[in-house]
Scaffold this motif. Structure first.
Motif, PDB file in Angstrom:
ATOM      1  N   ILE A 592       1.013  -1.249  -0.613  1.00 38.37           N
ATOM      2  CA  ILE A 592      -0.258   0.311  -0.458  1.00 38.37           C
ATOM      3  C   ILE A 592       0.794   1.290  -0.179  1.00 38.37           C
ATOM      4  O   ILE A 592       1.781   1.174   0.854  1.00 38.37           O
ATOM      5  N   ALA A 593       1.134   2.064  -0.962  1.00 36.60           N
ATOM      6  CA  ALA A 593       1.360   3.939  -0.969  1.00 36.60           C
ATOM      7  C   ALA A 593       1.237   4.461  -0.034  1.00 36.60           C
ATOM      8  O   ALA A 593       0.638   4.184   1.252  1.00 36.60           O
ATOM      9  N   GLN A 594       2.616   4.211   0.980  1.00 37.28           N
ATOM     10  CA  GLN A 594       2.693   5.986   2.135  1.00 37.28           C
ATOM     11  C   GLN A 594       2.361   7.172   0.919  1.00 37.28           C
ATOM     12  O   GLN A 594       2.302   7.882  -0.051  1.00 37.28           O
ATOM     13  N   GLY A 595       1.128   7.877   1.154  1.00 32.24           N
ATOM     14  CA  GLY A 595       0.239   8.909   1.534  1.00 32.24           C
ATOM     15  C   GLY A 595      -0.590   8.844   0.692  1.00 32.24           C
ATOM     16  O   GLY A 595      -0.898  10.433   0.631  1.00 32.24           O
ATOM     17  N   ASN A 596      -1.031   7.311   0.154  1.00 36.18           N
ATOM     18  CA  ASN A 596      -2.151   7.151  -0.068  1.00 36.18           C
ATOM     19  C   ASN A 596      -2.746   6.029  -0.672  1.00 36.18           C
ATOM     20  O   ASN A 596      -2.270   4.738  -1.558  1.00 36.18           O
ATOM     21  N   SER A 597      -3.970   5.903   0.402  1.00 38.87           N
ATOM     22  CA  SER A 597      -4.037   4.108   0.977  1.00 38.87           C
ATOM     23  C   SER A 597      -4.812   4.074  -0.573  1.00 38.87           C
ATOM     24  O   SER A 597      -5.539   2.964  -0.165  1.00 38.87           O
ATOM     25  N   SER A 598      -5.467   4.409  -1.134  1.00 34.37           N
ATOM     26  CA  SER A 598      -5.688   3.853  -1.829  1.00 34.37           C
ATOM     27  C   SER A 598      -5.049   3.703  -3.308  1.00 34.37           C
ATOM     28  O   SER A 598      -5.885   2.768  -4.482  1.00 34.37           O
ATOM     29  N   ASN A 599      -4.227   3.710  -2.942  1.00 37.19           N
ATOM     30  CA  ASN A 599      -2.678   3.008  -3.909  1.00 37.19           C
ATOM     31  C   ASN A 599      -2.537   2.051  -3.378  1.00 37.19           C
ATOM     32  O   ASN A 599      -1.611   1.778  -2.708  1.00 37.19           O
ATOM     33  N   ILE A 600      -3.051   0.571  -4.186  1.00 34.01           N
ATOM     34  CA  ILE A 600      -3.066  -0.635  -3.853  1.00 34.01           C
ATOM     35  C   ILE A 600      -2.567  -1.664  -5.033  1.00 34.01           C
ATOM     36  O   ILE A 600      -2.813  -1.684  -5.724  1.00 34.01           O
ATOM     37  N   TRP A 601      -1.487  -2.424  -4.624  1.00 36.08           N
ATOM     38  CA  TRP A 601      -0.754  -2.595  -5.225  1.00 36.08           C
ATOM     39  C   TRP A 601      -1.262  -4.932  -4.881  1.00 36.08           C
ATOM     40  O   TRP A 601      -0.609  -4.906  -3.643  1.00 36.08           O
ATOM     41  N   VAL A 602      -1.004  -6.466  -5.810  1.00 35.29           N
ATOM     42  CA  VAL A 602      -1.109  -7.360  -5.315  1.00 35.29           C
ATOM     43  C   VAL A 602      -0.807  -7.875  -6.437  1.00 35.29           C
ATOM     44  O   VAL A 602      -0.551  -8.041  -7.536  1.00 35.29           O
ATOM     45  N   GLY A 603      -0.146  -8.838  -5.645  1.00 32.67           N
ATOM     46  CA  GLY A 603       0.200 -10.093  -6.888  1.00 32.67           C
ATOM     47  C   GLY A 603      -0.136 -11.348  -6.568  1.00 32.67           C
ATOM     48  O   GLY A 603      -0.278 -11.487  -5.690  1.00 32.67           O
ATOM     49  N   TYR A 604       0.221 -12.280  -7.457  1.00 32.52           N
ATOM     50  CA  TYR A 604      -0.638 -13.638  -7.283  1.00 32.52           C
ATOM     51  C   TYR A 604       0.651 -14.614  -8.060  1.00 32.52           C
ATOM     52  O   TYR A 604       1.420 -14.469  -7.686  1.00 32.52           O
ATOM     53  N   ASP A 605      -0.078 -16.247  -7.289  1.00 32.77           N
ATOM     54  CA  ASP A 605       0.592 -17.090  -7.148  1.00 32.77           C
ATOM     55  C   ASP A 605       1.090 -17.746  -9.069  1.00 32.77           C
ATOM     56  O   ASP A 605       2.098 -18.543  -8.741  1.00 32.77           O
ATOM     57  N   ILE A 606       0.428 -17.418  -9.950  1.00 30.41           N
ATOM     58  CA  ILE A 606       0.964 -17.319 -10.901  1.00 30.41           C
ATOM     59  C   ILE A 606       1.613 -16.635 -12.207  1.00 30.41           C
ATOM     60  O   ILE A 606       1.138 -16.361 -12.837  1.00 30.41           O
ATOM     61  N   GLY A 607       1.703 -15.609 -11.485  1.00 25.39           N
ATOM     62  CA  GLY A 607       3.229 -14.473 -11.703  1.00 25.39           C
ATOM     63  C   GLY A 607       1.434 -12.750 -12.475  1.00 25.39           C
ATOM     64  O   GLY A 607       2.149 -12.162 -12.163  1.00 25.39           O
TER      65      GLY A 607
END
Length: 822
Positions: A592-607
């Protein structure tokens, strides 16, 4: 103080792989949430390439690349070319645990000096004790691989020892080993036997040395072979092709022509010292039935005839046989001593026979059971739930792997027996009277082999927590010292987080996103899964599932299974912010981005890599990245458009960066001589105060970059650098903005302070700490606090310092005028 004998001793070469074709084994009991098969599948999934495979000898090849990198580094330093890019890393502090231990499968005791003992850890290498297990120190870190499964000694020369590597008790693959190693100096140094460098010995599960003949060994391997050597391991001959992987082999200690071997499904007997064999699990009259599962074998030393097999059928059975005639009798079935909620005897199975009484045995599955009537009646003598339970070890840990008696055991005045399991090593002073909660001593002092998955620290360092393999959520209060980590329960822990405003709020998990919260600083935990639809479901969440605390609002957390979930009230309630993807991938990484809680990145088990800029309303997938397990994500804390993503596999493309919010990607594994080796990358972090500095944790230690991944350097072997060198690093995390902590899978936790700047001012008469507010007074103190790449700011003036040792790369920057050093 963490006892070491040279600065290399904390190097540990850990596992590479675990296989995906594992038997279905459920959690051992509801309280434990320990599932060896699911853990094995996860670790395999994390490391496979785009074709779903792991290259043979991948870890060994990576180690060779690292050795070449270190050699180049040494040449540069020798030639006064300080180009090594360590991003400020220097001294490492071992944080422990010094009282918990971890998984071992081997115990060896000196036959004439029983105060000298060795254990083999499956990812932390060989450790030695000189006071009968009272304390331990690491040994033999120059071995090419430290996934140690068995230790034996030549009875004719106690300086000659052998260690097998590669843990593969669940499947044909496992913690990737490197064959068999030999020591000629009592375990001080070890060399790989070149005859065992091939695939036949990559996973050697058990060794047996002939009890009287020098240089004669048997090896049980996952190549479904029993091999024999009569020349100290210089050459080997296959003497038995087994049905299923070979897991055990034992000589009779007094009648060595009699040999037993066990496999994942069968048992065999030899009457000519292992040259020829007869299968015992044929279903014929007097033999064992078919389908026994994993068979552990043992002889009764006090007789030439009695022998035992402990198999995994029907929740664990005990069979007694007669050597020579080969007639077997089932002594026990239905006790279910290998069962919690299901049978996991393929993973934990051990048997010991009293050297003085052929009818007294101990068998181990999850717990330990004793019989004094040849196995007919089994009495439970350990209770894993009481191993720590928030206090001292009152019992043995769960998951038994090896049982060995004191060399002086006589059945009367000496009845000492040692037990090795997922918690390390425990001692029963009297094996005939030890009970579930009495008579046990935990021998974990300085046995630093804990296997962490992740961790978190309070910004001021007052509390550090971590989730560990079969040792759950561990808590460290530095004021109490490294020997006082607190362990409320066992079982597999996972990710962790501490509220950076209110340190009483601590978060952890059991397997499969079993999210929990503590409101009293880790004193106790309660499930917090209301609305968390993927929780506690192996089909919906990974064995170790990610969650991340919002760096802007600590009571907001995001967790991932097949769906992505968010809580705004510290876990009391959860809301789905992303539905499952069409291909059903499970989340493996979150930031989750510092300064912007709406900016979220996720990764998964097959790429799959996805991001949302509106808190989950719209998700966009990244393109052009490897189709492999996403191990970690790091958003630049000062520039949200810049993100680093790491991927699993022993490949040259495990680190990628975007500088424009995911529109374009570039590989950041370095170039030329400054490239990362083809190695599994598990974790990545920016330095919060200098975002040009990046750190990655791999299966062989930590690499640093001072230019955002354009060039990389392995943590160097400087004197005093007692850090996580060559050990698997599963997570890097920050304590505030000063300390980088490495949670390793096999050597506990380490902490370093990679300073972005150090200050010196001769006018400061107070004890300094190198900060602008409180600079060091002496130049040498400032130099000592530097890491390579750290600039040293020196206040103008004349410094009467005498001789100085400048041994690190970094700028010396005068402030407010000239600096004169005399």
């Amino acid at each position: 103080m963490y006892s070491i004998k040279s600065y290399f001793l904390l190097a540990a070469l850990t596992l590479a792989t675990l296989a995906v074709q594992t038997p279905a084994i459920a959690q051992e009991e509801n309280e434990s949430h320990e599932n060896p098969a699911e853990r094995a599948k996860l670790r395999f999934l994390q490391r496979v390439d785009n074709n779903g495979r792991i290259r043979p000898n991948a870890l060994i090849d990576a180690k060779k690349e690292i050795d070449e990198m270190r050699a180049r580094q040494a040449r540069r330093i020798k030639n006064n070319i300080y180009e090594v890019s360590d991003a400020g890393l220097w001294n490492w502090e071992w944080l422990g645990p010094g009282n918990i231990g971890g998984r071992i499968r081997a115990i060896l005791i000196h036959p004439t000096n029983p105060s000298t003992m060795w254990i083999g850890s499956v990812s932390g290498g060989i450790w030695r004790s000189d006071n009968a297990g009272g304390s331990w120190y690491p040994s033999a870190d120059f071995m090419k691989n430290l996934a140690v499964t068995s230790l034996v000694m030549d009875p004719t020369d106690v300086n000659v020892m052998y260690a097998s590597t590669g843990e593969a008790f669940l499947t044909t693959d496992g913690l990737q080993g490197a064959g068999i190693f030999k020591s000629l100096d009592g375990g001080a140094t070890w060399n790989q036997l070149s005859s065992t460098s091939g695939m036949n010995f990559q996973n050697t599960n058990r060794l047996a040395h002939h009890p009287t003949a020098a240089n004669t060994l048997l090896a049980a391997t996952s190549a479904s072979q029993i091999f024999r050597s009569t020349d100290g391991g210089d050459s080997w001959t296959s003497v038995l092709s087994t049905i299923g992987i070979a897991t055990d082999v034992k000589y009779h200690p007094l009648f060595p022509n009699n040999v037993l071997a066990g496999t994942a499904s069968d048992a065999y007997f030899s009457s000519d010292a292992g040259v020829t064999w007869t299968r015992q699990t044929t279903g014929a009259p007097g033999k064992l039935p078919l389908g026994r599962g994993r068979c552990e074998v043992a002889f009764a030393p006090s007789t030439g005839a009695t022998m035992y097999i402990a198999d995994t059928a029907n929740g664990g059975e005990v069979w007694s046989g007669t050597a020579g005639a080969g007639i077997w009798t089932r002594m026990n079935t239905g006790t279910n001593y290998m069962v919690g909620s299901s049978n996991q005897g393929q993973y934990d199975n051990a048997i010991w026979v009293d050297p003085t009484d052929p009818n007294t045995i101990v068998v181990g599955g999850i717990d330990l059971w004793r019989s004094t009537d040849g196995g007919t009646t089994l009495t439970r003598i350990s209770q894993w739930q009481n191993f720590h339970n928030g206090g001292p070890a009152n019992s043995a840990h769960a998951d038994q792997h090896v049982i060995i008696n004191h060399p002086g055991y006589n059945g009367s005045t000496n009845r000492i027996v040692y037990f090795g399991n997922d918690g390390g090593i425990q001692r029963a002073t009297d094996v005939l009277t030890v009970a579930p909660t009495t008579g046990w001593t935990n021998l974990a002092t300085n046995l630093g082999i804990t296997q962490f998955y992740g961790g978190s620290a309070a910004p001021n360092g007052s509390l550090i927590v971590g989730g560990a393999q079969d040792n759950d959520k561990l808590h460290f209060t530095p004021a109490n010292g490294i020997h006082n980590w607190r362990q409320p329960s066992t079982g597999d822990g996972g990710f962790a987080a501490i509220d950076y405003i209110n340190n009483n709020l601590v978060y952890g998990e059991y397997t499969n996103l079993g999210f929990l919260r503590s409101d009293n600083g880790g004193g106790s935990y309660a499930p917090k899964v209301n609305g968390l639809g993927d929780a506690n479901n192996a089909n919906l969440a990974l064995f170790i599932s990610p969650f991340s605390m919002d760096p802007n609002t600590p009571t907001t957390l995001v967790a991932g299974g097949r769906s992505i979930w968010q809580t705004l009230n510290a876990g009391d309630n959860w809301t789905r912010i992303r539905v499952p993807t069409a291909d059903g991938q499970r989340c493996s990484a979150i930031d989750i981005a510092q300064g912007n809680s709406s900016n979220i990145w996720v990764g998964y088990d097959i790429g799959r890599v996805s991001r949302t800029f509106d808190g989950g309303g719209l998700w966009l997938d990244a393109a052009g990245l490897p189709a492999r397990y996403v191990t970690d994500i790091a958003i630049n804390p000062s520039n949200n458009a810049e993100v680093v993503v790491t991927f699993g596999s022993y490949a040259n493309d495990c680190v990628w960066m975007t500088t424009n919010g995911g529109l374009n990607w570039a590989k950041r594994t370095g170039t030329g001589i400054d490239t990362l080796p083809a190695i599994q990358v598990n974790t990545v972090r920016y330095h919060p105060l200098n975002t040009n500095w990046l750190y990655v944790g791999t299966d062989l230690g930590i690499f640093a970059s001072e230019d955002k991944g354009l060039t990389w350097n392995i943590t160097p072997h400087f004197a005093g650098n007692h850090g996580p060198v060559n050990v698997e690093v599963d997570e890097l995390f920050w304590q505030g903005t000063d300390y980088l902590i490495a949670a390793t899978h096999g050597r506990g936790m380490f902490r370093s302070r990679p300073r972005v700047a150090v200050y010196v001012n001769l006018e400061n008469l107070n004890p300094g700490d190198g900060t602008p507010e409180n600079p060091y007074r002496l130049l040498q103190d400032g130099i000592n606090a530097q890491g390579n790449g750290t600039p040293l700011f020196i206040k103008s003036g004349t410094y009467q310092q005498g001789s100085l040792i400048f041994d690190r790369r970094g700028q010396l920057i005068p402030q407010n005028g000239a600096v004169i050093i005399r």
